[in-house]
Design a protein around this motif. Structure first.
Motif, mmCIF file in Angstrom:
data_model
loop_
_atom_site.group_PDB
_atom_site.id
_atom_site.type_symbol
_atom_site.label_atom_id
_atom_site.label_comp_id
_atom_site.label_asym_id
_atom_site.label_seq_id
_atom_site.Cartn_x
_atom_site.Cartn_y
_atom_site.Cartn_z
ATOM 1 N N ASN A 72 9.536 -5.496 -7.272
ATOM 2 C CA ASN A 72 10.666 -6.017 -8.055
ATOM 3 C C ASN A 72 11.157 -4.981 -9.061
ATOM 4 O O ASN A 72 12.367 -4.803 -9.264
ATOM 5 N N LEU A 73 10.206 -4.266 -9.693
ATOM 6 C CA LEU A 73 10.562 -3.226 -10.670
ATOM 7 C C LEU A 73 11.265 -2.062 -9.977
ATOM 8 O O LEU A 73 12.256 -1.521 -10.491
ATOM 9 N N ARG A 75 13.034 -2.261 -7.260
ATOM 10 C CA ARG A 75 14.370 -2.743 -6.902
ATOM 11 C C ARG A 75 15.317 -2.647 -8.106
ATOM 12 O O ARG A 75 16.496 -2.279 -7.966
ATOM 13 N N LYS A 76 14.778 -2.934 -9.276
ATOM 14 C CA LYS A 76 15.588 -2.864 -10.496
ATOM 15 C C LYS A 76 16.055 -1.431 -10.764
ATOM 16 O O LYS A 76 17.230 -1.193 -11.060
ATOM 17 N N GLN A 79 18.709 -0.334 -8.318
ATOM 18 C CA GLN A 79 20.023 -0.871 -8.690
ATOM 19 C C GLN A 79 20.644 -0.055 -9.814
ATOM 20 O O GLN A 79 21.863 0.201 -9.827
ATOM 21 N N GLU A 80 19.811 0.387 -10.758
ATOM 22 C CA GLU A 80 20.312 1.216 -11.860
ATOM 23 C C GLU A 80 20.833 2.554 -11.343
ATOM 24 O O GLU A 80 21.845 3.069 -11.830
ATOM 25 N N SER A 103 15.238 7.042 -13.883
ATOM 26 C CA SER A 103 15.016 6.019 -12.858
ATOM 27 C C SER A 103 14.251 6.593 -11.675
ATOM 28 O O SER A 103 13.337 5.953 -11.132
#
Length: 208
Positions: A72-73, A75-76, A79-80, A103
């Protein structure tokens, strides 16, 4: 005839191999296993192996959760990166590049952690299976010891029950014989003395 020590060892080896080749449920999650081994009857060996199985299962559950959170992290941060890929003014470029580098750095660290988590998750089922098999081997050994002890006790109980049954039969015969003697005595006295005297005698006996 007593079995040879070598035969006992061979049988134990064969039993262990048979157990290790069998697909077993996780014993610490099996209600029937817990019925056979309530907490107060567990040996130190059983407790030790049970603890090891539970700790491995707990570790497996934690790693699964860790992997989910890491993904999940990741994926975040992905996205950034996508958001920061858009065109920007020269003034915003330095900030955009800095965010992208940050990132990408985090994603690299997450990937390394995911590899370590996946490696451990891949190894854990085998470890759980091995300790669970040891727990089954220990459980079977204790069960057979209990079966043997119970069998000896059952044999003694059978002998005691047979003896008591014979004694009960003898006592029942004695009871019937004494009841018949009493009936004969009473009948004789009744015939010889008559009902009136017997009523007086019965009343006196009741008052004793």
């Amino acid at each position: 005839m007593a079995r040879k020590k070598s035969d006992i060892i061979d049988n134990k080896i064969q039993l262990n191999r048979a157990i290790m080749a069998k697909q077993l449920p996780i014993l610490t999650l099996d209600s029937r296993w817990h019925m056979l081994f309530p907490e107060e009857t567990k040996t130190p060996g059983i407790r030790k192996l049970e603890k090891q199985v539970n700790e491995l299962l707990k570790r497996q559950g934690k790693l699964v959760q860790d992997a989910k959170e890491l993904k999940n992290l990741k994926r975040k941060f992905m996205q950034e990166i996508v958001m920061n890929m858009n065109e920007s003014t020269q003034k915003e470029e330095a900030s955009r590049v800095k965010k992208l580098d940050s990132s990408q750095k985090y994603i690299k660290e997450i990937n390394e952690k995911l590899i370590a988590v996946d490696d451990e998750l891949e190894a854990l089922p085998k470890m759980i299976r091995q300790v669970n098999q040891q727990l089954m081997i220990e459980s079977v050994s204790i069960c057979y010891s209990q079966l043997h002890a119970n069998k000896q006790h059952i044999t003694k109980l059978d002998a005691w029950i047979t003896e008591m049954r014979n004694t009960l039969k003898e006592r029942a015969v004695q009871k019937q014989e004494m009841e018949q003697v009493n009936a004969n005595i009473y009948s004789y006295m009744h015939d010889m003395l008559g009902p009136q005297i017997m009523e007086i005698f019965d009343a006196e006996q009741r008052n004793l």
